[in-house]
Design a protein around this motif. Structure first.
Motif, PDB file in Angstrom:
ATOM      1  N   LEU A   1       0.835  -1.201   0.000  1.00  0.00           N
ATOM      2  CA  LEU A   1       0.000   0.000   0.000  1.00  0.00           C
ATOM      3  C   LEU A   1       0.871   1.253   0.000  1.00  0.00           C
ATOM      4  O   LEU A   1       0.614   2.203  -0.756  1.00  0.00           O
ATOM      5  N   ALA A   2       1.899   1.266   0.831  1.00  0.00           N
ATOM      6  CA  ALA A   2       2.778   2.436   0.904  1.00  0.00           C
ATOM      7  C   ALA A   2       3.471   2.682  -0.437  1.00  0.00           C
ATOM      8  O   ALA A   2       3.596   3.827  -0.890  1.00  0.00           O
ATOM      9  N   ILE A   3       3.918   1.595  -1.086  1.00  0.00           N
ATOM     10  CA  ILE A   3       4.583   1.742  -2.387  1.00  0.00           C
ATOM     11  C   ILE A   3       3.597   2.244  -3.429  1.00  0.00           C
ATOM     12  O   ILE A   3       3.912   3.142  -4.231  1.00  0.00           O
ATOM     13  N   ALA A   4       2.385   1.690  -3.424  1.00  0.00           N
ATOM     14  CA  ALA A   4       1.380   2.112  -4.399  1.00  0.00           C
ATOM     15  C   ALA A   4       1.025   3.587  -4.217  1.00  0.00           C
ATOM     16  O   ALA A   4       0.862   4.330  -5.203  1.00  0.00           O
ATOM     17  N   GLU A   5       0.900   4.023  -2.969  1.00  0.00           N
ATOM     18  CA  GLU A   5       0.596   5.436  -2.727  1.00  0.00           C
ATOM     19  C   GLU A   5       1.736   6.333  -3.202  1.00  0.00           C
ATOM     20  O   GLU A   5       1.504   7.406  -3.781  1.00  0.00           O
TER      21      GLU A   5
ATOM     22  N   GLY B   1       1.108   8.948 -11.142  1.00  0.00           N
ATOM     23  CA  GLY B   1      -0.267   9.183 -11.547  1.00  0.00           C
ATOM     24  C   GLY B   1      -1.245   8.113 -11.109  1.00  0.00           C
ATOM     25  O   GLY B   1      -0.882   7.121 -10.463  1.00  0.00           O
ATOM     26  N   PRO B   2      -2.514   8.283 -11.491  1.00  0.00           N
ATOM     27  CA  PRO B   2      -3.612   7.468 -10.935  1.00  0.00           C
ATOM     28  C   PRO B   2      -3.602   6.004 -11.356  1.00  0.00           C
ATOM     29  O   PRO B   2      -4.356   5.212 -10.782  1.00  0.00           O
ATOM     30  N   ARG B   3      -2.787   5.620 -12.341  1.00  0.00           N
ATOM     31  CA  ARG B   3      -2.782   4.196 -12.709  1.00  0.00           C
ATOM     32  C   ARG B   3      -2.270   3.328 -11.569  1.00  0.00           C
ATOM     33  O   ARG B   3      -2.457   2.108 -11.591  1.00  0.00           O
ATOM     34  N   PHE B   4      -1.625   3.916 -10.555  1.00  0.00           N
ATOM     35  CA  PHE B   4      -1.151   3.162  -9.397  1.00  0.00           C
ATOM     36  C   PHE B   4      -2.033   3.380  -8.164  1.00  0.00           C
ATOM     37  O   PHE B   4      -1.636   3.009  -7.063  1.00  0.00           O
ATOM     38  N   GLU B   5      -3.219   3.957  -8.350  1.00  0.00           N
ATOM     39  CA  GLU B   5      -4.122   4.181  -7.226  1.00  0.00           C
ATOM     40  C   GLU B   5      -4.485   2.845  -6.569  1.00  0.00           C
ATOM     41  O   GLU B   5      -4.959   1.918  -7.238  1.00  0.00           O
ATOM     42  N   PRO B   6      -4.253   2.692  -5.261  1.00  0.00           N
ATOM     43  CA  PRO B   6      -4.545   1.411  -4.592  1.00  0.00           C
ATOM     44  C   PRO B   6      -6.039   1.106  -4.619  1.00  0.00           C
ATOM     45  O   PRO B   6      -6.858   1.985  -4.345  1.00  0.00           O
ATOM     46  N   PRO B   7      -6.439  -0.127  -4.935  1.00  0.00           N
ATOM     47  CA  PRO B   7      -7.858  -0.490  -4.897  1.00  0.00           C
ATOM     48  C   PRO B   7      -8.370  -0.521  -3.464  1.00  0.00           C
ATOM     49  O   PRO B   7      -7.606  -0.696  -2.509  1.00  0.00           O
ATOM     50  N   GLN B   8      -9.661  -0.387  -3.323  1.00  0.00           N
ATOM     51  CA  GLN B   8     -10.262  -0.297  -1.996  1.00  0.00           C
ATOM     52  C   GLN B   8     -10.040  -1.566  -1.187  1.00  0.00           C
ATOM     53  O   GLN B   8      -9.879  -1.517   0.041  1.00  0.00           O
ATOM     54  N   VAL B   9     -10.012  -2.723  -1.846  1.00  0.00           N
ATOM     55  CA  VAL B   9      -9.811  -3.975  -1.114  1.00  0.00           C
ATOM     56  C   VAL B   9      -8.472  -3.971  -0.387  1.00  0.00           C
ATOM     57  O   VAL B   9      -8.357  -4.498   0.731  1.00  0.00           O
ATOM     58  N   LEU B  10      -7.447  -3.355  -0.974  1.00  0.00           N
ATOM     59  CA  LEU B  10      -6.145  -3.277  -0.307  1.00  0.00           C
ATOM     60  C   LEU B  10      -6.227  -2.350   0.899  1.00  0.00           C
ATOM     61  O   LEU B  10      -5.738  -2.698   1.988  1.00  0.00           O
ATOM     62  N   ARG B  11      -6.856  -1.199   0.723  1.00  0.00           N
ATOM     63  CA  ARG B  11      -6.988  -0.272   1.852  1.00  0.00           C
ATOM     64  C   ARG B  11      -7.787  -0.903   2.989  1.00  0.00           C
ATOM     65  O   ARG B  11      -7.446  -0.759   4.167  1.00  0.00           O
TER      66      ARG B  11
END
Length: 294
Positions: free
Chosen positions: A254-258, A265-275
Motif C-alpha cells: 500500500l505504501a509503495i502504491a501510494e 499518476g492514478p494508474r497506481f491508485e490502490p484499490p479499496q480492497v487493499l486499503r
C-alpha cells in the motif's frame, strides 16, 4: 522474483567483496542481506536500535544460516560462519566497514538518520540503500558524499533470490556502479542496472500486476488462488502476485502504491480492497491473514 538455493560459502571474503559489511536494520530484509554476505566470507555487522531488536535480528540470521546448513549449502560450519557475525546497538562497530547497506523501514527521514550515522563512523565506506521505491537521488542529497551512495535493492527472501537491482542516483559515480555489480556477482546473484526512477524496474512492474490482480478480486472476476494460478502456470511466475503481496506485506504494498500514485499518476491508485485489508490489520503472512490465510 525468482528463487534458488543459496550457493556455497567461502571461508574468507573474496577479493571483490569488502572484508567488513555493515547492515543497518535486522528485520526480515536486513537479516537476509546479512546472511547473503556472511556466507560469502565477509565479517558482517548488523546494527539495531535496542537490545531486544538486536536479539531478534541475531535469531533471524542464526535460523537462516542453520537452515542453509541443513540443506548442505555451507562449506564451513555454522559456528565458523556465525563467528563472523556481530549484532550490536553500537553504530561505532561499523568502523572499518567497506560497505554499509541500510534496510530500515521505507521512511526517508529514518533512512537518512541511520545513513548519516554510518557516514560519521565509517567515512571510507560505500553506503547503499535497500529501498524498493524511494528516490536514491533524494536520499543521496542529504549525505556528505552522494557519489559514494547507491541503491542495492535485494528481494525477499534474500538468501533464495537471484536478483539485485543496482539503482544509480544522479550523483552515483560510474566506478561505483561497476563495483556494486561485482559485489552482486560475488554473492552469486544477478545484477540489473536501473536509473533512479519511481519504483525502479521491479517494484513498478510488480506492483502494477499486483494492483490489477487485487482489482480482479474486488470485482469478483476470480478468486485470489485462481488468479495466482493463472500467473504461475500461464506465465511461469514462480509465485502469483497476490501470494507475493501477502509475503511482502499488504501495508508495504500500500505504501509503495501510494508513493507511485504521487509520482506517476492514478494508474497506481490502490484499490479499496487493499486499503480495507490494511485497515483491518490483514497484512499478509506476518499477521496470519491477507489475501490468503497463513
Amino acid at each position: 522474483m525468482t528463487a534458488h538455493d543459496q550457493t556455497d560459502v567461502t571461508d574468507s571474503a573474496p577479493a571483490d567483496l569488502p572484508e567488513v559489511v555493515g547492515v543497518l536494520g535486522g528485520g526480515r530484509m536486513g537479516a537476509g542481506i546479512a546472511h547473503a554476505f556472511l556466507v560469502r566470507g565477509p565479517r558482517v555487522v548488523v546494527v539495531e536500535n535496542d537490545e531486544a531488536a538486536a536479539e531478534a535480528a541475531r535469531a533471524r540470521v542464526v535460523t537462516s544460516v542453520g537452515r542453509a546448513a541443513e540443506r548442505g549449502l555451507l562449506t564451513s560450519t555454522v559456528d565458523e560462519a556465525l563467528g563472523r557475525l556481530n549484532v550490536t546497538t553500537a553504530a561505532d562497530d561499523l568502523a572499518g566497514a567497506g560497505l554499509v547497506v541500510e534496510a530500515v523501514p521505507e521512511d526517508t527521514d529514518l533512512k537518512l538518520e541511520v545513513l548519516r550515522r554510518a557516514e560519521r563512523v565509517a567515512p571510507g565506506a560505500v553506503l547503499a540503500t535497500n529501498t524498493s521505491s524511494l528516490s536514491v537521488s533524494g536520499i543521496a542529497a542529504g549525505l556528505k558524499a552522494p557519489e559514494r551512495f547507491i541503491g542495492l535493492h535485494f528481494f525477499n527472501p534474500v538468501p533464495a533470490s537471484d536478483l539485485v537491482e543496482v539503482v544509480v542516483g544522479e550523483q552515483t559515480g560510474d566506478d561505483l556502479v561497476e563495483q556494486a555489480r561485482g559485489w552482486v556477482t560475488a554473492l552469486g546473484k544477478t545484477a540489473i542496472t536501473v536509473q533512479d526512477s519511481p519504483g525502479f524496474a521491479s517494484s513498478r512492474l510488480g506492483v502494477a500486476i499486483a494492483l490489477e490482480a487485487m482489482r480482479m478480486v474486488q470485482e469478483g472476476v476470480a478468486s485470489a488462488q485462481d488468479i495466482d494460478t493463472a500467473m504461475t502456470l500461464g506465465y511461469r511466475h514462480p509465485v502469483g502476485p497476490l501470494r507475493t503481496t501477502d509475503i511482502v506485506g499488504l501495508d508495504v504494498r500500500l505504501a509503495i502504491a501510494e508513493h507511485l500514485t504521487r509520482e506517476l499518476g492514478p494508474r497506481f491508485e490502490p484499490p479499496q480492497v487493499l486499503r480495507d485489508k490494511v485497515a483491518a490489520g490483514e497484512l499478509g503472512r506476518k499477521t496470519g491473514r491477507g489475501f490468503y490465510d497463513w
